[in-house]
Design a protein around this motif. Sequence first.
Motif, PDB file in Angstrom:
ATOM      1  N   ARG A  49     -33.324 -57.186  -0.027  1.00 17.45           N
ATOM      2  CA  ARG A  49     -34.094 -58.362   0.377  1.00 17.45           C
ATOM      3  C   ARG A  49     -33.250 -59.307   1.235  1.00 17.45           C
ATOM      4  N   ILE A  50     -32.000 -59.529   0.820  1.00 21.54           N
ATOM      5  CA  ILE A  50     -31.129 -60.437   1.564  1.00 21.54           C
ATOM      6  C   ILE A  50     -30.859 -59.904   2.974  1.00 21.54           C
ATOM      7  N   LEU A  51     -30.578 -58.611   3.071  1.00 21.07           N
ATOM      8  CA  LEU A  51     -30.277 -58.022   4.381  1.00 21.07           C
ATOM      9  C   LEU A  51     -31.487 -58.066   5.303  1.00 21.07           C
ATOM     10  N   HIS A  52     -32.668 -57.839   4.752  1.00 21.49           N
ATOM     11  CA  HIS A  52     -33.881 -57.901   5.569  1.00 21.49           C
ATOM     12  C   HIS A  52     -34.141 -59.324   6.056  1.00 21.49           C
ATOM     13  N   GLU A  53     -33.703 -60.306   5.271  1.00 18.26           N
ATOM     14  CA  GLU A  53     -33.881 -61.697   5.671  1.00 18.26           C
ATOM     15  C   GLU A  53     -32.842 -62.131   6.704  1.00 18.26           C
ATOM     16  N   LYS A  54     -31.603 -61.625   6.558  1.00 14.92           N
ATOM     17  CA  LYS A  54     -30.496 -62.099   7.377  1.00 14.92           C
ATOM     18  C   LYS A  54     -30.294 -61.305   8.671  1.00 14.92           C
ATOM     19  N   VAL A  55     -30.733 -60.054   8.686  1.00 18.03           N
ATOM     20  CA  VAL A  55     -30.508 -59.198   9.856  1.00 18.03           C
ATOM     21  C   VAL A  55     -31.839 -58.924  10.540  1.00 18.03           C
ATOM     22  N   PRO A  56     -32.038 -59.406  11.759  1.00 13.34           N
ATOM     23  CA  PRO A  56     -33.308 -59.168  12.467  1.00 13.34           C
ATOM     24  C   PRO A  56     -33.585 -57.687  12.664  1.00 13.34           C
ATOM     25  N   GLY A  57     -34.809 -57.283  12.331  1.00 15.50           N
ATOM     26  CA  GLY A  57     -35.207 -55.890  12.512  1.00 15.50           C
ATOM     27  C   GLY A  57     -34.562 -54.918  11.551  1.00 15.50           C
ATOM     28  N   CYS A  58     -33.995 -55.410  10.464  1.00 14.89           N
ATOM     29  CA  CYS A  58     -33.302 -54.546   9.504  1.00 14.89           C
ATOM     30  C   CYS A  58     -34.288 -53.617   8.796  1.00 14.89           C
ATOM     31  N   THR A  59     -33.959 -52.330   8.739  1.00 15.88           N
ATOM     32  CA  THR A  59     -34.804 -51.337   8.064  1.00 15.88           C
ATOM     33  C   THR A  59     -34.047 -50.634   6.939  1.00 15.88           C
ATOM     34  N   LEU A  60     -32.923 -51.204   6.513  1.00 11.25           N
ATOM     35  CA  LEU A  60     -32.107 -50.572   5.470  1.00 11.25           C
ATOM     36  C   LEU A  60     -32.860 -50.515   4.149  1.00 11.25           C
ATOM     37  N   ASN A  61     -32.753 -49.375   3.473  1.00  9.13           N
ATOM     38  CA  ASN A  61     -33.363 -49.246   2.156  1.00  9.13           C
ATOM     39  C   ASN A  61     -32.287 -49.209   1.075  1.00  9.13           C
ATOM     40  N   GLN A  62     -32.705 -49.198  -0.168  1.00  6.74           N
ATOM     41  CA  GLN A  62     -31.755 -49.294  -1.282  1.00  6.74           C
ATOM     42  C   GLN A  62     -30.816 -48.093  -1.352  1.00  6.74           C
ATOM     43  N   ASN A  63     -31.301 -46.891  -1.023  1.00  2.87           N
ATOM     44  CA  ASN A  63     -30.438 -45.710  -1.065  1.00  2.87           C
ATOM     45  C   ASN A  63     -29.312 -45.812  -0.044  1.00  2.87           C
ATOM     46  N   THR A  64     -29.658 -46.247   1.162  1.00  3.80           N
ATOM     47  CA  THR A  64     -28.647 -46.399   2.209  1.00  3.80           C
ATOM     48  C   THR A  64     -27.644 -47.472   1.840  1.00  3.80           C
ATOM     49  N   ILE A  65     -28.118 -48.562   1.271  1.00  2.23           N
ATOM     50  CA  ILE A  65     -27.230 -49.649   0.861  1.00  2.23           C
ATOM     51  C   ILE A  65     -26.298 -49.191  -0.262  1.00  2.23           C
ATOM     52  N   GLU A  66     -26.840 -48.451  -1.221  1.00  2.00           N
ATOM     53  CA  GLU A  66     -26.017 -47.974  -2.332  1.00  2.00           C
ATOM     54  C   GLU A  66     -24.900 -47.056  -1.837  1.00  2.00           C
ATOM     55  N   CYS A  67     -25.217 -46.159  -0.907  1.00  3.46           N
ATOM     56  CA  CYS A  67     -24.200 -45.262  -0.346  1.00  3.46           C
ATOM     57  C   CYS A  67     -23.098 -46.055   0.342  1.00  3.46           C
ATOM     58  N   LYS A  68     -23.493 -47.099   1.059  1.00  3.08           N
ATOM     59  CA  LYS A  68     -22.507 -47.926   1.760  1.00  3.08           C
ATOM     60  C   LYS A  68     -21.621 -48.672   0.771  1.00  3.08           C
ATOM     61  N   VAL A  69     -22.210 -49.221  -0.265  1.00  2.00           N
ATOM     62  CA  VAL A  69     -21.427 -49.956  -1.266  1.00  2.00           C
ATOM     63  C   VAL A  69     -20.428 -49.020  -1.944  1.00  2.00           C
ATOM     64  N   ARG A  70     -20.856 -47.814  -2.280  1.00  2.00           N
ATOM     65  CA  ARG A  70     -19.954 -46.852  -2.911  1.00  2.00           C
ATOM     66  C   ARG A  70     -18.807 -46.483  -1.976  1.00  2.00           C
ATOM     67  N   SER A  71     -19.118 -46.292  -0.688  1.00  2.00           N
ATOM     68  CA  SER A  71     -18.089 -45.954   0.291  1.00  2.00           C
ATOM     69  C   SER A  71     -17.079 -47.084   0.441  1.00  2.00           C
ATOM     70  N   LEU A  72     -17.562 -48.313   0.500  1.00  2.00           N
ATOM     71  CA  LEU A  72     -16.669 -49.461   0.629  1.00  2.00           C
ATOM     72  C   LEU A  72     -15.783 -49.621  -0.607  1.00  2.00           C
ATOM     73  N   LYS A  73     -16.358 -49.386  -1.775  1.00  2.00           N
ATOM     74  CA  LYS A  73     -15.572 -49.492  -3.004  1.00  2.00           C
ATOM     75  C   LYS A  73     -14.491 -48.417  -3.055  1.00  2.00           C
ATOM     76  N   LYS A  74     -14.818 -47.228  -2.588  1.00  2.00           N
ATOM     77  CA  LYS A  74     -13.838 -46.140  -2.558  1.00  2.00           C
ATOM     78  C   LYS A  74     -12.690 -46.498  -1.625  1.00  2.00           C
ATOM     79  N   GLN A  75     -13.017 -47.022  -0.438  1.00  2.00           N
ATOM     80  CA  GLN A  75     -11.973 -47.409   0.505  1.00  2.00           C
ATOM     81  C   GLN A  75     -11.122 -48.548  -0.050  1.00  2.00           C
TER      82      GLN A  75
END
Length: 213
Positions: A49-75
């Motif tokens: 919800r926050i990303l859709h509000e803050k980023v114009p035209g954002c189409t990110l879904n929860q699965n894509t966001i979860e994968c990104k969060v996991r990748s960032l945590k690993k790094q």
Amino acid sequence: MTSNGKRSKHIWSKVEDAKLVEALLYLVETGWRSDNGTFRPGYLQHLERILHEKVPGCTLNQNTIECKVRSLKKQYNIVSEMLSQSGFDWNEEFKCVQVEREIFDLWVLSHPNAKRMWNKPFPHYDDFSTVFGKDRVVGKSSEDPYVMATNAFREFEDEIRLGSQDCQTPEVRQTESPLNQDEIDEEPAEQSTGRASVPAKSSRGSKRKRPSF
């Protein structure tokens, strides 16, 4: 979605990255992270919800966001582990780990997940210290990184010579091997180890100054 029916991998923009970090920090500040460092159920919905509000035209879904969060945590964990060693420093200008290449190559032998982190910028490391874990402590390692890297390299050579669970050469079977019997009976030639020499320890670069929160 690609022609074979698989979803194409989303390429995150710098704006999306920055807004995701801001959103994660907001969740931490508002109590969404538990004492054990994990986020409470439902946090992905809030991030979406926050990303859709803050980023114009954002189409990110929860699965894509979860994968990104996991990748960032690993790094983050990879970088944090390297920086916990006394020979690894943080380059504040380029936002990456600073270490001699020879030592990095030897470190990777026992930490293969770090192989892509050579000179790789990780600009939000300070923020991820808040999101994913405690602030790092530099210089607390009880063993010199040069010694650790050299020992890891020697252990790797021993695994090749003696055989380990990961590097073990499978037993040759007459029915499966394409080799003839002469090749099987031939004593293997001694393998050159090609051991890299460890350079004399140089003066460390300037350490990262931790910003005040």
